[in-house]
Motif scaffolding. Structure first.
Motif, short mmCIF file in Angstrom:
data_model
loop_
_atom_site.label_atom_id
_atom_site.label_comp_id
_atom_site.label_asym_id
_atom_site.label_seq_id
_atom_site.Cartn_x
_atom_site.Cartn_y
_atom_site.Cartn_z
N TYR A 68 107.93 71.22 45.48
CA TYR A 68 108.16 70.30 46.60
C TYR A 68 109.23 70.81 47.55
CZ TYR A 68 104.78 66.77 45.56
OH TYR A 68 103.59 66.11 45.42
N ALA A 69 110.18 71.59 47.07
CA ALA A 69 111.16 72.20 47.97
C ALA A 69 110.46 73.10 48.98
CB ALA A 69 112.21 72.97 47.19
N CYS A 70 109.45 73.83 48.52
CA CYS A 70 108.71 74.73 49.41
C CYS A 70 107.91 73.93 50.44
CB CYS A 70 107.80 75.65 48.61
SG CYS A 70 108.69 76.91 47.68
N TYR A 71 107.27 72.86 50.01
CA TYR A 71 106.54 72.02 50.96
C TYR A 71 107.49 71.35 51.95
CZ TYR A 71 101.92 72.44 48.83
OH TYR A 71 100.71 72.93 48.40
N PHE A 72 108.59 70.81 51.44
CA PHE A 72 109.57 70.17 52.32
C PHE A 72 110.16 71.18 53.30
CE2 PHE A 72 110.51 66.76 48.89
CZ PHE A 72 109.47 65.98 49.37
N SER A 73 110.36 72.41 52.85
CA SER A 73 110.96 73.43 53.72
C SER A 73 110.10 73.68 54.95
CB SER A 73 111.17 74.74 52.95
OG SER A 73 109.93 75.40 52.70
N GLU A 74 108.78 73.67 54.76
CA GLU A 74 107.88 73.87 55.90
C GLU A 74 107.93 72.68 56.85
OE1 GLU A 74 105.65 76.86 56.60
OE2 GLU A 74 107.57 77.22 55.63
N ILE A 75 108.09 71.49 56.29
CA ILE A 75 108.23 70.30 57.14
C ILE A 75 109.54 70.37 57.91
CG2 ILE A 75 108.47 67.79 57.13
CD1 ILE A 75 106.65 67.74 54.67
N PHE A 76 110.62 70.73 57.23
CA PHE A 76 111.91 70.88 57.89
C PHE A 76 111.85 71.95 58.97
CE2 PHE A 76 113.97 69.11 53.90
CZ PHE A 76 114.43 67.95 54.51
N ARG A 77 111.24 73.09 58.63
CA ARG A 77 111.17 74.20 59.59
C ARG A 77 110.40 73.80 60.83
NH1 ARG A 77 108.15 79.04 60.39
NH2 ARG A 77 106.65 78.48 58.75
N GLY A 78 109.28 73.09 60.63
CA GLY A 78 108.52 72.62 61.77
C GLY A 78 109.31 71.63 62.61
N GLY A 79 110.05 70.74 61.95
CA GLY A 79 110.86 69.78 62.68
C GLY A 79 111.96 70.44 63.49
N ILE A 80 112.59 71.47 62.90
CA ILE A 80 113.66 72.19 63.60
C ILE A 80 113.10 72.96 64.79
CG2 ILE A 80 115.34 74.05 63.38
CD1 ILE A 80 115.68 73.17 60.42
N GLU A 81 111.97 73.62 64.59
CA GLU A 81 111.41 74.46 65.65
C GLU A 81 110.82 73.65 66.80
OE1 GLU A 81 108.72 77.07 63.61
OE2 GLU A 81 110.35 78.33 62.83
N ASN A 82 110.60 72.36 66.58
CA ASN A 82 110.09 71.50 67.65
C ASN A 82 111.19 71.00 68.59
OD1 ASN A 82 107.33 71.62 67.10
ND2 ASN A 82 107.41 69.94 65.64
N ILE A 83 112.44 71.29 68.23
CA ILE A 83 113.55 70.90 69.09
C ILE A 83 113.63 71.87 70.27
CG2 ILE A 83 116.03 70.45 69.23
CD1 ILE A 83 114.51 68.59 67.35
N PRO A 84 113.63 71.39 71.52
CA PRO A 84 113.71 72.29 72.68
C PRO A 84 114.95 73.18 72.65
CG PRO A 84 113.16 70.04 73.36
CD PRO A 84 113.54 69.97 71.91
N LYS A 85 114.78 74.43 73.02
CA LYS A 85 115.90 75.38 73.01
C LYS A 85 117.00 74.95 73.97
CE LYS A 85 113.24 79.45 71.60
NZ LYS A 85 112.83 80.83 71.96
N GLY A 86 116.63 74.21 74.99
CA GLY A 86 117.62 73.76 75.96
C GLY A 86 118.71 72.91 75.34
N GLN A 87 118.39 72.20 74.26
CA GLN A 87 119.40 71.37 73.62
C GLN A 87 120.44 72.22 72.89
OE1 GLN A 87 118.33 67.79 71.72
NE2 GLN A 87 116.39 67.56 72.81
N TYR A 88 119.98 73.33 72.32
CA TYR A 88 120.93 74.27 71.70
C TYR A 88 121.87 74.83 72.77
CZ TYR A 88 117.93 74.37 67.50
OH TYR A 88 117.22 74.04 66.38
N GLU A 89 121.29 75.23 73.88
CA GLU A 89 122.07 75.85 74.95
C GLU A 89 123.07 74.87 75.55
OE1 GLU A 89 119.00 77.11 77.55
OE2 GLU A 89 118.36 78.79 76.28
N ALA A 90 122.63 73.61 75.72
CA ALA A 90 123.53 72.59 76.26
C ALA A 90 124.70 72.34 75.32
CB ALA A 90 122.76 71.30 76.51
N ALA A 91 124.42 72.30 74.03
CA ALA A 91 125.48 72.07 73.04
C ALA A 91 126.46 73.24 73.01
CB ALA A 91 124.87 71.86 71.66
N GLU A 92 125.95 74.46 73.16
CA GLU A 92 126.82 75.63 73.19
C GLU A 92 127.72 75.62 74.41
OE1 GLU A 92 124.17 78.94 72.95
OE2 GLU A 92 123.90 78.78 70.77
N VAL A 93 127.18 75.16 75.54
CA VAL A 93 127.98 75.06 76.77
C VAL A 93 129.14 74.08 76.58
CG1 VAL A 93 127.94 74.24 79.16
CG2 VAL A 93 126.10 75.72 78.31
N LEU A 94 128.88 73.04 75.78
CA LEU A 94 129.93 72.05 75.50
C LEU A 94 130.96 72.56 74.50
CD1 LEU A 94 127.74 68.82 75.31
CD2 LEU A 94 129.30 69.48 77.15
#
Length: 227
Positions: free
Chosen positions: A108-134
């Motif tokens: 289940y860790a392997c299955y959950f990891s793919e769900i987590f990975r998909g959730g993380i990769e669906n976050i727009p890159k612009g939010q990372y960049e905005a947070a870094e600017v802050l």
């Protein structure tokens, strides 16, 4: 009536083991799955390839096979069965239970990891960049900006996997874990009555309905923060 009460008590005893396996699997597999997801996105190529390869193998093979490997392989390959490991103090039932738990957690860790990975990769890159600017650090970005959005993205698929886990716990009987279906089969074999097999379905249905209610409630409670 006495027969019904006796069967209910036996199945309830097995259901306690089912619940233990269920909750312990979640307790260990969710954080481990998050760690695996982070490693699967690592910029260190050998680690990323190794983790993704392992996840592919686990997701591509039956859980039943993994249970048998974890529980029986030490005895077959090394002549040192888990029932003789000092950590279990000679308790055979405990040895089988924790052997099954290890297999469930890895799976289940392997299955959950793919769900987590998909959730993380669906976050727009612009939010990372905005947070870094802050001026936020990587850990601050993840826990204060990304994680809550990941929870929103993964709530539905996670709830589906968790409810699937309820039913998958029945596989533990194949490695001698005395969960609910194990007792139902024992009753069938010893008393020649079939209805307890169907009665176990009531336990699974009620517990699954309870979990579904909780997930729906959580989704409604959290939606006000996301809309």
């Amino acid at each position: 009536m006495n027969e019904f009460i006796n069967v209910t008590l036996q199945l309830a005893e097995g259901f306690k083991t089912t619940l233990g396996l269920f909750f312990l699997t979640l307790l260990f597999s969710i954080p481990l799955g998050l760690l695996v997801a982070v490693c699967a996105r690592s910029h260190f190529t050998p680690l990323r390839i190794l983790i993704r390869g392992f996840v592919y193998i686990i997701r591509g093979t039956p859980l039943l096979l993994q249970l048998m490997i974890v529980v029986y392989l030490p005895g077959i390959a090394f002549q040192y069965p888990i029932t003789k490991w000092p950590i279990f103090g000679g308790d055979v039932a405990m040895a089988y239970f924790y052997g099954a738990l290890v297999a469930f957690v890895i799976n289940y860790a392997c299955y959950f990891s793919e769900i987590f990975r998909g959730g993380i990769e669906n976050i727009p890159k612009g939010q990372y960049e905005a947070a870094e600017v802050l001026g936020m650090t990587k850990s601050q970005i993840f826990f204060k900006v990304i994680l809550l959005q990941v929870i929103r993205n993964i709530l539905a698929p996670m709830s589906n996997e968790i409810i699937t886990l309820v039913k998958d716990t029945a596989l533990a009987r194949t490695v001698s874990v005395m969960e609910m279906l194990f007792f139902a089969e024992e009753i069938l074999t010893n008393q020649y009555i079939v209805w307890p097999l169907f009665y176990t379905g009531v336990f699974y249905l009620v517990f699954s309905a309870f979990l579904t209610f909780l997930f729906n409630l959580a989704e409604k409670k959290l939606s006000k923060y996301w809309n």
